[in-house]
Design a protein around this motif. Sequence first.
Motif, PDB file in Angstrom:
ATOM      1  N   PHE A 158       0.837  -1.206   0.000  1.00  0.00           N
ATOM      2  CA  PHE A 158       0.000   0.000   0.000  1.00  0.00           C
ATOM      3  C   PHE A 158       0.871   1.256   0.000  1.00  0.00           C
ATOM      4  CE2 PHE A 158      -3.580  -2.519   2.150  1.00  0.00           C
ATOM      5  CZ  PHE A 158      -4.289  -2.637   0.963  1.00  0.00           C
ATOM      6  N   ALA A 159       1.880   1.275   0.886  1.00  0.00           N
ATOM      7  CA  ALA A 159       2.733   2.458   0.999  1.00  0.00           C
ATOM      8  C   ALA A 159       3.564   2.672  -0.259  1.00  0.00           C
ATOM      9  CB  ALA A 159       3.647   2.325   2.215  1.00  0.00           C
ATOM     10  N   ASP A 160       4.072   1.584  -0.837  1.00  0.00           N
ATOM     11  CA  ASP A 160       4.909   1.710  -2.029  1.00  0.00           C
ATOM     12  C   ASP A 160       4.151   2.345  -3.187  1.00  0.00           C
ATOM     13  OD1 ASP A 160       7.477   0.989  -3.437  1.00  0.00           O
ATOM     14  OD2 ASP A 160       6.046  -0.067  -4.708  1.00  0.00           O
ATOM     15  N   SER A 161       2.871   2.027  -3.304  1.00  0.00           N
ATOM     16  CA  SER A 161       2.076   2.611  -4.391  1.00  0.00           C
ATOM     17  C   SER A 161       1.946   4.117  -4.232  1.00  0.00           C
ATOM     18  CB  SER A 161       0.687   1.963  -4.433  1.00  0.00           C
ATOM     19  OG  SER A 161      -0.073   2.288  -3.284  1.00  0.00           O
ATOM     20  N   LEU A 162       1.943   4.603  -2.998  1.00  0.00           N
ATOM     21  CA  LEU A 162       1.867   6.046  -2.747  1.00  0.00           C
ATOM     22  C   LEU A 162       3.234   6.702  -2.886  1.00  0.00           C
ATOM     23  CD1 LEU A 162      -0.493   5.998   0.385  1.00  0.00           C
ATOM     24  CD2 LEU A 162      -1.110   6.680  -1.941  1.00  0.00           C
ATOM     25  N   LEU A 163       4.281   6.064  -2.331  1.00  0.00           N
ATOM     26  CA  LEU A 163       5.626   6.633  -2.402  1.00  0.00           C
ATOM     27  C   LEU A 163       6.090   6.771  -3.851  1.00  0.00           C
ATOM     28  CD1 LEU A 163       7.315   4.654   0.522  1.00  0.00           C
ATOM     29  CD2 LEU A 163       6.726   7.083   0.525  1.00  0.00           C
ATOM     30  N   SER A 164       5.702   5.814  -4.691  1.00  0.00           N
ATOM     31  CA  SER A 164       6.110   5.873  -6.094  1.00  0.00           C
ATOM     32  C   SER A 164       5.419   6.998  -6.857  1.00  0.00           C
ATOM     33  CB  SER A 164       5.805   4.538  -6.777  1.00  0.00           C
ATOM     34  OG  SER A 164       4.412   4.270  -6.774  1.00  0.00           O
ATOM     35  N   GLY A 169       5.123  10.048  -5.538  1.00  0.00           N
ATOM     36  CA  GLY A 169       5.632  11.318  -5.019  1.00  0.00           C
ATOM     37  C   GLY A 169       5.265  11.646  -3.589  1.00  0.00           C
ATOM     38  N   TRP A 170       4.561  10.750  -2.892  1.00  0.00           N
ATOM     39  CA  TRP A 170       4.248  11.008  -1.490  1.00  0.00           C
ATOM     40  C   TRP A 170       5.525  10.933  -0.662  1.00  0.00           C
ATOM     41  CZ3 TRP A 170      -0.800  10.582   1.248  1.00  0.00           C
ATOM     42  CH2 TRP A 170      -1.883  10.687   0.378  1.00  0.00           C
ATOM     43  N   SER A 171       5.638  11.753   0.375  1.00  0.00           N
ATOM     44  CA  SER A 171       6.761  11.647   1.297  1.00  0.00           C
ATOM     45  C   SER A 171       6.415  10.613   2.365  1.00  0.00           C
ATOM     46  CB  SER A 171       7.051  12.994   1.968  1.00  0.00           C
ATOM     47  OG  SER A 171       5.969  13.375   2.809  1.00  0.00           O
ATOM     48  N   SER A 172       7.454  10.018   2.974  1.00  0.00           N
ATOM     49  CA  SER A 172       7.203   9.018   4.017  1.00  0.00           C
ATOM     50  C   SER A 172       6.461   9.629   5.196  1.00  0.00           C
ATOM     51  CB  SER A 172       8.525   8.411   4.481  1.00  0.00           C
ATOM     52  OG  SER A 172       9.408   9.420   4.960  1.00  0.00           O
ATOM     53  N   GLY A 173       6.768  10.896   5.507  1.00  0.00           N
ATOM     54  CA  GLY A 173       6.063  11.562   6.605  1.00  0.00           C
ATOM     55  C   GLY A 173       4.577  11.696   6.336  1.00  0.00           C
ATOM     56  N   ALA A 174       4.216  12.026   5.092  1.00  0.00           N
ATOM     57  CA  ALA A 174       2.807  12.167   4.743  1.00  0.00           C
ATOM     58  C   ALA A 174       2.093  10.820   4.804  1.00  0.00           C
ATOM     59  CB  ALA A 174       2.673  12.762   3.343  1.00  0.00           C
ATOM     60  N   VAL A 175       2.774   9.764   4.330  1.00  0.00           N
ATOM     61  CA  VAL A 175       2.171   8.428   4.352  1.00  0.00           C
ATOM     62  C   VAL A 175       1.892   7.984   5.780  1.00  0.00           C
ATOM     63  CG1 VAL A 175       2.572   5.990   3.842  1.00  0.00           C
ATOM     64  CG2 VAL A 175       3.199   7.717   2.161  1.00  0.00           C
ATOM     65  N   VAL A 176       2.883   8.128   6.656  1.00  0.00           N
ATOM     66  CA  VAL A 176       2.723   7.692   8.043  1.00  0.00           C
ATOM     67  C   VAL A 176       1.676   8.536   8.764  1.00  0.00           C
ATOM     68  CG1 VAL A 176       3.866   7.438  10.267  1.00  0.00           C
ATOM     69  CG2 VAL A 176       5.067   6.821   8.176  1.00  0.00           C
ATOM     70  N   ARG A 187       4.512  15.699   1.588  1.00  0.00           N
ATOM     71  CA  ARG A 187       4.196  15.750   0.163  1.00  0.00           C
ATOM     72  C   ARG A 187       3.170  14.672  -0.146  1.00  0.00           C
ATOM     73  NH1 ARG A 187       9.634  15.288   0.048  1.00  0.00           N
ATOM     74  NH2 ARG A 187       9.429  13.239  -0.969  1.00  0.00           N
ATOM     75  N   ALA A 188       2.096  15.068  -0.793  1.00  0.00           N
ATOM     76  CA  ALA A 188       1.040  14.120  -1.142  1.00  0.00           C
ATOM     77  C   ALA A 188       0.494  14.463  -2.516  1.00  0.00           C
ATOM     78  CB  ALA A 188      -0.074  14.141  -0.098  1.00  0.00           C
ATOM     79  N   ALA A 189      -0.152  13.505  -3.137  1.00  0.00           N
ATOM     80  CA  ALA A 189      -0.747  13.708  -4.457  1.00  0.00           C
ATOM     81  C   ALA A 189      -2.075  12.969  -4.529  1.00  0.00           C
ATOM     82  CB  ALA A 189       0.198  13.198  -5.540  1.00  0.00           C
ATOM     83  N   THR A 190      -2.961  13.460  -5.353  1.00  0.00           N
ATOM     84  CA  THR A 190      -4.273  12.835  -5.506  1.00  0.00           C
ATOM     85  C   THR A 190      -4.409  12.121  -6.851  1.00  0.00           C
ATOM     86  OG1 THR A 190      -5.189  14.926  -6.332  1.00  0.00           O
ATOM     87  CG2 THR A 190      -5.401  14.490  -3.976  1.00  0.00           C
ATOM     88  N   THR A 191      -3.272  11.825  -7.465  1.00  0.00           N
ATOM     89  CA  THR A 191      -3.303  11.096  -8.735  1.00  0.00           C
ATOM     90  C   THR A 191      -3.559   9.615  -8.473  1.00  0.00           C
ATOM     91  OG1 THR A 191      -0.903  10.819  -8.599  1.00  0.00           O
ATOM     92  CG2 THR A 191      -1.729  12.704  -9.844  1.00  0.00           C
ATOM     93  N   SER A 192      -3.984   8.923  -9.505  1.00  0.00           N
ATOM     94  CA  SER A 192      -4.236   7.488  -9.391  1.00  0.00           C
ATOM     95  C   SER A 192      -2.929   6.743  -9.143  1.00  0.00           C
ATOM     96  CB  SER A 192      -4.901   6.963 -10.666  1.00  0.00           C
ATOM     97  OG  SER A 192      -6.151   7.574 -10.873  1.00  0.00           O
ATOM     98  N   VAL A 211      -7.657   4.189  -2.144  1.00  0.00           N
ATOM     99  CA  VAL A 211      -7.624   2.745  -1.878  1.00  0.00           C
ATOM    100  C   VAL A 211      -6.436   2.372  -0.995  1.00  0.00           C
ATOM    101  CG1 VAL A 211      -7.445   0.450  -2.911  1.00  0.00           C
ATOM    102  CG2 VAL A 211      -8.910   2.182  -3.975  1.00  0.00           C
ATOM    103  N   PRO A 212      -5.204   2.709  -1.371  1.00  0.00           N
ATOM    104  CA  PRO A 212      -4.084   2.382  -0.477  1.00  0.00           C
ATOM    105  C   PRO A 212      -4.119   3.158   0.836  1.00  0.00           C
ATOM    106  CG  PRO A 212      -3.326   3.720  -2.322  1.00  0.00           C
ATOM    107  CD  PRO A 212      -4.720   3.297  -2.642  1.00  0.00           C
ATOM    108  N   VAL A 213      -4.638   4.383   0.823  1.00  0.00           N
ATOM    109  CA  VAL A 213      -4.732   5.154   2.065  1.00  0.00           C
ATOM    110  C   VAL A 213      -5.656   4.456   3.064  1.00  0.00           C
ATOM    111  CG1 VAL A 213      -5.682   7.268   3.072  1.00  0.00           C
ATOM    112  CG2 VAL A 213      -4.125   7.413   1.129  1.00  0.00           C
ATOM    113  N   LEU A 214      -6.827   4.009   2.579  1.00  0.00           N
ATOM    114  CA  LEU A 214      -7.757   3.297   3.457  1.00  0.00           C
ATOM    115  C   LEU A 214      -7.191   1.947   3.877  1.00  0.00           C
ATOM    116  CD1 LEU A 214     -11.187   4.111   1.743  1.00  0.00           C
ATOM    117  CD2 LEU A 214     -10.269   5.040   3.877  1.00  0.00           C
TER     118      LEU A 214
END
Length: 330
Positions: free
Chosen positions: A35-41, A43-50, A216-221, A233-236
């Motif tokens: 889930f996290a890898d799909s967001l990091l790839s 452009g999300w930052s690790s801080g935003a993901v966590v 850093r976060a993005a709302t792209t697919s 989907v990965p966020v949930l």
Amino acid sequence: MSLAVNDPYASRRRGALGLGLALLSAASFGTAGSFADSLLSEGWSSGAVVTIRISLAALVLTAPALVQMRGRWRLLRSSLGTVALYGLVAVAGCQLFFFNAVERLDVGVALLLEYMGIVLVVLWVWARTRRRPRRLTLAGIVTAIAGLVLVLNPSGGLDLVGVVWGLLAGTGLATYFVISSRTDDALPPLVVAWSGMVVGALTFGVFALVGVLPMRAATTSVELFGQQVSWLVPVLGLSVVAAALSYTTGVGAARLLGATVASFVGLTEVLFAVLFAALSVGQIPGLPQLAGGLVVLVGVAVVRATDSSADVTQEPDPAIADARPAEVGA
């Protein structure tokens, strides 16, 4: 109904329930990497993901936690120090350190370094009791770690900074298992998980406001399960499955099994992570990884058989006697 430690039948049920919760927790945690890898790839930052992971998880658990805490808020107040440490190190710190390691290392290498924290759990029990672990326990450590090397198959040069982040994640993992087993049994596992996530979310919020933690976060697919899906989907998945469910069941498992056994059963997270990665992103494990998985299970089985026979079905281990009360309400 209560499960008494001196009742062999109740102890077996306690051990079986703890093992089931530990496996459910490991399986839930195992989804986090994909889930996290799909967001990091994207452009999300690790801080935003966590931050979004634990913030949404805390929100999901708020209503049931408030229901369970009716008339028992004094229990939470008496455990504020432990809860704060749990939230800062075991929840927030461990996740942030791991994702920082993933940005510099292969996911497999980062996982291997994080699971070095299990050795710290054994050393903590050793230092607390002044009793050397059993030979079979030490054999289980060697076997399980050897299996992890086969499963993860780390190769190539290592980034020193990434290694440091991975080892820090291991410290957070060890803290997670130890504190989970030592929290007041009257405080429901769901409340422990919720309060720790609230502490972590508030901490990261403050860090973000003062500019210490990049967001850093993005709302792209994103790409998941071989197709483009919404970023939600990965966020949930990270928040509900890999955080709310995994931490709640993990606390319950650690209380029933003790820190040592729960941490070794937690090694199966790697196997679940490999399976989920195969299903979600098409990463099929090779024969060495499958062989390593069997070796990991052997190591887990050895520790489970040796430590649980002493800690659960017979006399409580002095290392966790104060962590596991004589009875658990069910």
